[in-house]
Design an enzyme around this catalytic site. Structure first.
Site, short mmCIF file in Angstrom:
data_model
loop_
_atom_site.label_atom_id
_atom_site.label_comp_id
_atom_site.label_asym_id
_atom_site.label_seq_id
_atom_site.Cartn_x
_atom_site.Cartn_y
_atom_site.Cartn_z
N HIS A 122 0.82 -1.26 -0.21
CA HIS A 122 -0.04 0.06 -0.10
C HIS A 122 0.91 1.10 0.11
O HIS A 122 1.98 1.35 0.43
CB HIS A 122 -0.83 -0.06 1.33
N ASP A 199 3.09 -4.68 7.90
CA ASP A 199 1.84 -3.94 7.78
C ASP A 199 0.57 -4.66 8.03
O ASP A 199 0.49 -5.73 7.04
CB ASP A 199 1.81 -3.28 6.36
N GLN A 202 -4.35 -5.33 6.92
CA GLN A 202 -5.44 -6.29 6.49
C GLN A 202 -5.18 -7.62 7.10
O GLN A 202 -5.76 -8.52 6.72
CB GLN A 202 -5.13 -6.51 4.79
N LYS A 225 -10.30 -0.93 10.66
CA LYS A 225 -10.50 -2.11 9.81
C LYS A 225 -10.53 -3.35 10.38
O LYS A 225 -10.90 -4.59 10.01
CB LYS A 225 -9.14 -2.44 8.94
N CYS A 363 -4.69 2.60 -3.67
CA CYS A 363 -3.42 3.03 -2.77
C CYS A 363 -2.41 2.02 -3.30
O CYS A 363 -1.49 1.65 -2.31
CB CYS A 363 -3.76 3.37 -1.46
N1 PMP Z 1 -1.80 -0.98 4.66
C1 PMP Z 1 -2.86 -1.67 4.02
C2 PMP Z 1 -2.15 -2.89 3.37
C3 PMP Z 1 -4.12 -1.11 3.87
O1 PMP Z 1 -5.07 -1.84 3.31
C4 PMP Z 1 -4.34 0.12 4.46
C5 PMP Z 1 -5.73 0.83 4.27
N2 PMP Z 1 -6.39 0.48 3.09
C6 PMP Z 1 -3.43 0.96 4.97
C7 PMP Z 1 -2.07 0.24 4.99
C8 PMP Z 1 -3.75 2.45 5.64
O2 PMP Z 1 -4.36 2.26 6.59
P1 PMP Z 1 -5.04 3.63 7.29
O3 PMP Z 1 -5.49 4.45 6.28
O4 PMP Z 1 -6.07 2.94 8.23
O5 PMP Z 1 -3.89 4.36 7.93
#
Ligand code: PMP
Length: 404
Positions: A122, A199, A202, A225, A363
């Protein structure tokens, strides 16, 4: 036992309609809906406890502090960290990774040093490293993947050099659904003496996470999430690393003493928590973690896996269907394109049928570049989704396909 229909009753929003149709919410990768107990925790605390934490001698402040610190213990237990000193509250995964990139980068990285990330990251696990690269002249190396969406471990091994200081990799891909072999990735890095950041944005909502069993050095996730509130997340870090890392932001809470000449910093975890924390959200996050723990992470994971497999099988029957991400070990996310239909058109028309999916690059633009596409339609499942909803998704996709 896991009774999906009873579980759904915990989520008031699932009873609503959009465009006169029952809502089918398949955008859980972006954020999850909240059970009543999580919202109640926030309302109750605002109405009956609210006071700033850590600073007050008065009753309410002490009660709020107890709730906030009890939440830290709930998080510790949930991911099986050794101590609450290793649980830093942040605004979310993004802030957790930025904190790490800044603080770890400041202390342990110099020009020419390297960080290893992967093709399926991401943006929030790419850009903070690029900012560090711009500041300090570090280099970023990328683990490649195969066409199924699995990281290539032999290639990964080859990326290590004497200058490798950190690996930062996603647990589960938000686009492909791939569940990376995180334990193995960590053990390979550790053989080289390199720490690993995971990270877990997910990962935490879909798998049981035991940071000690994984031997992760750092692990980040977001409350929203995992059925918790927005605005709160976690950075787990091994105490031996966090102890040696400098603060990320300065302000209240993170200090021991301040004079105009010099400041000494607070102990862990407060050293990394400048300013008033979102103590209402931490209480609600703990409630969310208790909620999924009561349901059983193993039941949630099994349920989501069966939905994912069913969705993939059914979607494959549609002419022109291209599934994106077919890793052997995957769950919760199904990305696809049908014929020449633009992902945005598919998403917009599904929306009219009451089906909420996400479209676009999610993203993860470098991953899109690797796949040679601009974006996908993504259905991502949560603990409350049903087989009937998958059937409606498939029927919706078929209907939209026939319109083109
Ligand atoms: N890493 C991953 C794999 C994600 O899916 C996301 C959110 N789509 C993020 C990081 C960022 O999370 P947040 O916007 O809650 O900080």
């Amino acid at each position: 036992m896991y009774n999906i229909y009873k579980v759904r009753e915990d989520f008031p929003i699932l009873g609503r309609e959009v465009y006169g149709k029952p809502l089918i919410y398949l955008d859980n990768g972006a954020t999850t809906q909240k059970p009543r107990t999580v919202v109640d925790a926030m309302v109750d605390e605002y109405y009956s406890v609210n006071a700033n934490v850590h600073r007050g001698v008065h009753f309410l402040s002490q009660q709020a502090t107890e709730l906030h610190e009890a939440s830290r213990e709930t998080v510790r237990r949930f991911i099986n960290a050794r101590t609450t000193n290793e649980i830093i509250f942040t605004r979310g995964t993004t802030e957790s990774i930025n904190l790490l990139a800044f603080s770890f980068g400041e202390e342990f990285m110099e020009e020419g040093d390297e960080v290893i990330i992967s093709t399926m990251e991401h943006h929030s696990n790419i850009v903070p490293w690029q900012l560090l690269a711009a500041r300090k002249g570090i280099a970023i190396k990328v683990i490649p993947m195969n066409d199924q969406g699995e990281l290539l471990l032999d290639e990964y091994r080859k990326l290590f050099s004497k200058r490798t200081k950190l690996v930062s990799v996603t647990h589960v891909s938000n686009v492909l659904g791939t569940i990376n072999p995180i334990k193995q990735l960590i053990s390979i890095a550790h053989e080289q003496g390199v720490p690993v950041m995971v990270d877990g944005a997910q990962g935490v909502p879909h798998c049981t996470v035991d940071v000690q069993d994984l031997d992760a050095d750092f692990y980040a996730f977001s409350g929203h999430k995992v059925y918790g509130p927005t605005g709160v997340g976690v950075l787990y870090g091994k105490e031996e690393w966090l102890d040696r890392m400098p603060p990320y932001q300065g302000g209240g809470e993170m200090i021991q003493t301040v004079t105009f000449e010099k400041t000494t910093f607070n102990e862990l975890p407060f050293k990394f928590e400048a300013g008033t924390p979102d103590y209402i959200a931490t209480t609600a996050l703990a409630r969310a973690l208790d909620y999924v723990t009561d349901l059983g992470m193993e039941h949630i994971a099994a349920h989501e896996l069966s939905l994912t497999q069913y969705a993939m099988e059914r979607l494959k029957e549609i002419p022109g269907m291209r599934l994106i991400g077919e890793a052997a070990h995957k769950s919760s996310v199904v990305s696809f394109l049908v014929g020449d239909i633009h992902h945005f058109d598919m998403g917009t028309l599904l929306d009219r049928l009451g089906i909420a999916v996400r479209t676009g690059h999610h993203c993860a633009q470098p991953l899109m570049q690797r796949l040679g596409i601009e974006g996908t339609v993504r259905a991502s499942f949560g603990l409350y989704n049903t087989k009937e909803e998958v059937d409606k998704l498939v029927a919706g996709v078929e209907r939209v396909s026939q319109m083109f």
